[in-house]
Design an enzyme around this catalytic site. Structure first.
Site, mmCIF file in Angstrom:
data_model
loop_
_atom_site.group_PDB
_atom_site.id
_atom_site.type_symbol
_atom_site.label_atom_id
_atom_site.label_comp_id
_atom_site.label_asym_id
_atom_site.label_seq_id
_atom_site.Cartn_x
_atom_site.Cartn_y
_atom_site.Cartn_z
ATOM 1 C CB CYS A 50 -45.394 -53.312 0.420
ATOM 2 S SG CYS A 50 -44.155 -54.265 -0.464
ATOM 3 C CG ASP A 52 -44.924 -57.163 -2.301
ATOM 4 O OD1 ASP A 52 -45.940 -57.814 -2.033
ATOM 5 O OD2 ASP A 52 -44.919 -56.152 -3.023
ATOM 6 C CB CYS A 75 -45.799 -54.796 -7.734
ATOM 7 S SG CYS A 75 -44.432 -53.821 -7.062
ATOM 8 C CB CYS A 119 -39.879 -51.827 -5.604
ATOM 9 S SG CYS A 119 -41.645 -51.472 -5.540
HETATM 10 FE FE1 FES Z 1 -44.023 -54.116 -2.511
HETATM 11 FE FE2 FES Z 1 -43.029 -53.247 -4.804
HETATM 12 S S1 FES Z 1 -45.000 -52.869 -3.990
HETATM 13 S S2 FES Z 1 -41.976 -54.156 -3.147
#
Ligand code: FES
Length: 149
Positions: A50, A52, A75, A119
């Site tokens: 995502c 992140d 998140c 995640c």
């Molecule tokens: Fe990207 Fe949680 S939404 S790791």
């Protein structure tokens, strides 16, 4: 109850209804082991699907994980998975920590809604990358001192 407490309760109830456990919410709102370590034995950053990022810093003493910290720009569920992963790994040998997988992270949180399973994968992947860095460079810290990338 005042209006702030009412709002907090409303947010909590919505999160529980969405499938987050109290354990996951606790780790998201009160994350453990946040931030970097000075002069770590190993560190790694991983970008999840995502986009992140999660980073971890590791200290090993006498073959066991003495400290493991994390940071993420992700998140709330990502914060929860990073936090619980550091708690799961602490005190383990490097070999034992290598056997921690995303499912262990999910189990320790009591589960996450399906859309947030990645995640847990990001946290497990970051732990693995950090342990790999330790196995590659941890016993030769002079390499780290001169490493540029
Ligand atoms: Fe990207 Fe949680 S939404 S790791």
């Amino acid at each position: 109850m005042d209006s702030f407490s009412d709002l907090q309760e409303e947010v909590l109830q919505e999160a529980l209804a969405a499938g987050f456990t109290r354990t996951a919410l606790d780790h998201a709102m009160n994350p453990r082991n946040v931030g970097s370590l000075d002069v770590p034995d190993a560190t790694a950053s991983v970008v999840g699907p995502c986009a992140d990022t999660m980073s971890m810093w590791l200290r090993v003493r006498e073959g066991r994980i003495a400290a493991l910290t994390f940071w993420t720009d992700g998140c709330g569920p990502t914060i929860a998975t990073g936090s619980i992963t550091t708690e799961l790994a602490k005190g383990k040998t490097v070999g034992e920590a290598l056997r921690l997988h995303a499912q262990d992270v999910l189990d320790a949180l009591g589960g996450l809604p399906e859309g947030h399973h990645h995640c847990a994968q990001l946290a497990a992947d970051t732990l693995r990358a950090t342990l790999k860095d330790y196995l590659t460079n941890g016993r030769e810290p002079w390499r780290r001192l001169y490493r540029t990338g």
